[in-house]
Design an enzyme around this catalytic site. Structure first.
Site, PDB file in Angstrom:
ATOM      1  N   ASP A 122     -16.369  60.897  48.051  1.00 55.54           N
ATOM      2  CA  ASP A 122     -16.878  60.588  46.713  1.00 55.54           C
ATOM      3  C   ASP A 122     -18.063  61.453  46.310  1.00 55.54           C
ATOM      4  O   ASP A 122     -18.235  61.779  45.137  1.00 55.54           O
ATOM      5  CB  ASP A 122     -17.263  59.098  46.623  1.00 55.54           C
ATOM      6  CG  ASP A 122     -18.098  58.634  47.822  1.00 55.54           C
ATOM      7  OD1 ASP A 122     -18.342  59.441  48.741  1.00 55.54           O
ATOM      8  OD2 ASP A 122     -18.501  57.462  47.838  1.00 55.54           O
ATOM      9  N   ASP A 155     -16.571  58.151  52.904  1.00 56.64           N
ATOM     10  CA  ASP A 155     -17.712  58.055  51.991  1.00 56.64           C
ATOM     11  C   ASP A 155     -18.861  58.960  52.440  1.00 56.64           C
ATOM     12  O   ASP A 155     -19.249  58.968  53.609  1.00 56.64           O
ATOM     13  CB  ASP A 155     -18.186  56.601  51.940  1.00 56.64           C
ATOM     14  CG  ASP A 155     -19.088  56.308  50.749  1.00 56.64           C
ATOM     15  OD1 ASP A 155     -19.942  57.162  50.418  1.00 56.64           O
ATOM     16  OD2 ASP A 155     -18.937  55.236  50.155  1.00 56.64           O
ATOM     17  N   THR A 178     -20.922  55.739  44.788  1.00 56.19           N
ATOM     18  CA  THR A 178     -19.659  55.413  45.440  1.00 56.19           C
ATOM     19  C   THR A 178     -18.600  54.869  44.492  1.00 56.19           C
ATOM     20  O   THR A 178     -17.511  55.442  44.359  1.00 56.19           O
ATOM     21  CB  THR A 178     -19.907  54.408  46.578  1.00 56.19           C
ATOM     22  OG1 THR A 178     -20.736  55.021  47.559  1.00 56.19           O
ATOM     23  CG2 THR A 178     -18.598  53.972  47.218  1.00 56.19           C
ATOM     24  N   HIS A 189     -27.931  59.885  47.732  1.00 56.84           N
ATOM     25  CA  HIS A 189     -27.068  60.572  46.765  1.00 56.84           C
ATOM     26  C   HIS A 189     -27.308  59.950  45.406  1.00 56.84           C
ATOM     27  O   HIS A 189     -28.203  59.119  45.249  1.00 56.84           O
ATOM     28  CB  HIS A 189     -25.599  60.468  47.187  1.00 56.84           C
ATOM     29  CG  HIS A 189     -25.141  59.063  47.443  1.00 56.84           C
ATOM     30  ND1 HIS A 189     -24.666  58.238  46.454  1.00 56.84           N
ATOM     31  CD2 HIS A 189     -25.126  58.326  48.588  1.00 56.84           C
ATOM     32  CE1 HIS A 189     -24.333  57.071  46.969  1.00 56.84           C
ATOM     33  NE2 HIS A 189     -24.630  57.082  48.269  1.00 56.84           N
ATOM     34  N   ASP A 215     -21.416  58.059  55.186  1.00 56.87           N
ATOM     35  CA  ASP A 215     -22.419  57.684  54.195  1.00 56.87           C
ATOM     36  C   ASP A 215     -23.502  56.788  54.776  1.00 56.87           C
ATOM     37  O   ASP A 215     -24.696  57.053  54.609  1.00 56.87           O
ATOM     38  CB  ASP A 215     -21.740  56.973  53.022  1.00 56.87           C
ATOM     39  CG  ASP A 215     -22.711  56.566  51.933  1.00 56.87           C
ATOM     40  OD1 ASP A 215     -23.120  57.434  51.146  1.00 56.87           O
ATOM     41  OD2 ASP A 215     -23.071  55.368  51.870  1.00 56.87           O
ATOM     42  N   HIS A 272     -27.448  57.779  55.101  1.00 58.16           N
ATOM     43  CA  HIS A 272     -28.537  57.032  54.466  1.00 58.16           C
ATOM     44  C   HIS A 272     -29.628  56.674  55.474  1.00 58.16           C
ATOM     45  O   HIS A 272     -30.817  56.879  55.224  1.00 58.16           O
ATOM     46  CB  HIS A 272     -28.012  55.744  53.845  1.00 58.16           C
ATOM     47  CG  HIS A 272     -27.394  55.898  52.497  1.00 58.16           C
ATOM     48  ND1 HIS A 272     -28.060  56.461  51.430  1.00 58.16           N
ATOM     49  CD2 HIS A 272     -26.172  55.546  52.028  1.00 58.16           C
ATOM     50  CE1 HIS A 272     -27.274  56.450  50.366  1.00 58.16           C
ATOM     51  NE2 HIS A 272     -26.128  55.906  50.704  1.00 58.16           N
ATOM     52  N   ASN A 308     -22.822  51.320  40.891  1.00 57.91           N
ATOM     53  CA  ASN A 308     -22.356  50.517  42.028  1.00 57.91           C
ATOM     54  C   ASN A 308     -22.600  49.033  41.823  1.00 57.91           C
ATOM     55  O   ASN A 308     -21.944  48.194  42.436  1.00 57.91           O
ATOM     56  CB  ASN A 308     -23.073  50.943  43.312  1.00 57.91           C
ATOM     57  CG  ASN A 308     -22.455  52.168  43.948  1.00 57.91           C
ATOM     58  OD1 ASN A 308     -21.373  52.604  43.581  1.00 57.91           O
ATOM     59  ND2 ASN A 308     -23.157  52.740  44.914  1.00 57.91           N
TER      60      ASN A 308
END
Length: 460
Positions: A249, A41, A77, A356, A202, A206, A98
């Site tokens: 993704d 991810d 995602t 993202h 991911d 973040h 999501n």
């Protein structure tokens, strides 16, 4: 048997022998290899350029590497992963966010809770796990992969694992244990297809930002895991019978947290939440609004030029190139902000350093694609492509008939060896304008033989 009947029987038999896929069940022409699709991810397309990644580099030399892959909009995602396993743009598969949300009840569920909401995922589109199991009784598995833990039209994936809400994404020892489990699924449980998901880099991107040393360290952990995975494939005796695809993704970009022009709805002149029936804000750079009855035009006029970094549209006017807005789950007003800017609603609650969900044409949203195995060419780098095409490739590798989808079955054929690219295949039921050829064979010759047989029967 009479002479005319004998002639007819011979001709029909010849035609049957020459027919495409003669005597072979659908999807079983030629040899079929196992398939492992792995997603890391939030792995941005260029994360391997500022970090030493010997295992990803070796995979590219042994197989295929894309310069980058373009995810669908919205670059989140769950929507992006569902595009990978359905071959559909987000407006066509319906997993538009999501979060599960309901504009009538006002219910909104976080990401992990949404993973288990069947009606959010099972809304008309059938992912590749179910297609494979139905068509040729293949056995499929999903390990933490979004969408893999619910039933579709009453059918569940053969084997699955779902991550917990407090799951530690960073545990490298657990990553290796998960790889070991997947290898057992292939070797002991006889699975033919597995999708495996990792929540990094991911989570680290973040928290610390995509340019941080923490992200770079996490990419090295990803690379070590790729090495462990390939070693496990060799140890399990699957190297010549398993195709491995590693992708993601979406990418990641730095958030302008201290900018002087933050996108803050609670500071917009003339805007009031009293005019809003339902809101889905404070989730990265995307937002949806359902104005109260009779307030749509008023709210739109207030917001359309409220901030230079914010792009607000009526649903019907949203850019068609995004393939996003044309779904009943999308509210009458939707919006996205420029790269680096997130949308704050009633109060400022977003504090990530990386994010993202932005325009999928932005380079920071692009992601990776690597593939290696008996069906793939070696040492090949291909030009960028959209992730919507990956599903057709997966179906071809498994030799199953794709469901209707938005991908082009020809787009990724250059990745395959000549035997796999031009060998036995199956009909496609894609929704794009181009149509895939039928599975091998000579239909004109077959038809001619049948006609000849009938004529011979008449004149004999």
């Amino acid at each position: 048997m009479s002479h005319p009947a004998a002639l007819l029987a011979v001709a029909v038999a010849l035609a049957a022998l020459l027919a495409p896929g003669a005597g072979v069940p659908v999807g079983r022409q030629g040899s079929r290899h196992k398939l492992l699709l792995v997603s890391f991810d939030g792995f941005r397309w260029n994360y391997d350029q500022d970090v030493d990644t010997p295992n990803l580099d070796a995979m590219a030399l042994d197989g295929v590497k894309a310069r980058y892959m373009t995810p669908p909009f919205v670059t989140m995602t769950s929507p992006c992963h569902f595009t990978l396993v359905t071959g559909k743009y987000i407006e066509n598969h319906g997993v538009v966010h999501n979060m599960f949300y309901n504009t009538s009840s006002k219910l909104k569920l976080p990401y992990h809770a949404t993973l288990g909401v069947q009606r959010w995922w099972d809304n008309g589109s059938v992912p590749i796990w179910i297609t494979a199991q139905r068509q040729v009784t293949l056995r499929a598995g999903s390990f933490f992969f979004p969408g893999g833990n619910v039933t579709y039209q009453g059918t569940a994936v053969t084997l699955s694992r779902k991550e917990g809400i407090l799951h530690n994404y960073k545990d490298e020892a657990e990553w290796r244990a998960n790889v070991d489990t997947v290898m057992r699924w292939f070797t002991q449980d006889g699975l033919d297809l597995v999708t495996l998901y990792f929540g990094e880099p991911d989570s680290t991107g973040h928290k610390f930002g995509p340019e941080s040393p923490q992200r770079k360290a996490m990419v090295q952990q990803v690379d070590r895991t790729v090495g462990y995975l390939r070693d496990s494939i060799r140890r399990s005796g699957l190297e010549r019978s398993l195709n491995l695809i590693i992708t993601s993704d979406h990418g990641m970009t730095t958030v302008h947290k201290k900018a002087g022009d933050l996108v803050e709805f609670h500071k917009f002149p003339n805007f009031t939440f009293k005019d809003i029936e339902f809101e889905l804000l404070d989730y990265g750079p995307n937002g949806m609004l359902l104005p109260k009855e009779g307030q749509l035009e008023k709210v739109y006029e207030v917001l359309k030029d409220a901030h230079p970094k914010l792009h607000v549209y009526k649903k019907e006017d949203f850019p068609k190139s995004f393939h996003y807005a044309n779904h009943p789950r999308i509210t009458p007003l939707l919006m996205y902000s420029d790269p680096g800017y997130v949308i704050h609603g009633r109060v400022n609650v977003q504090f990530n350093n990386g994010e993202h969900g932005f325009d999928n044409t932005d380079l920071d949203m692009k992601t990776i694609f690597r593939a290696v195995g008996p069906s793939f060419q070696r040492g090949l780098e291909v030009e960028p492509f959209e992730s919507v095409h990956v599903y057709e490739l997966l179906c071809k590798l498994l030799r199953i008939v794709p469901e209707a989808n938005d991908g082009d079955p020809r787009a990724l054929l250059p990745m395959l060896t000549p035997e796999d690219e031009g060998g036995p295949s199956t009909p496609s039921t894609t929704t794009h304008s181009g149509s895939a050829p039928l599975a091998g064979g000579c239909p004109a010759l077959m038809t001619g033989l049948l006609v000849a047989a009938v004529l011979l029967a008449k004149v004999a």
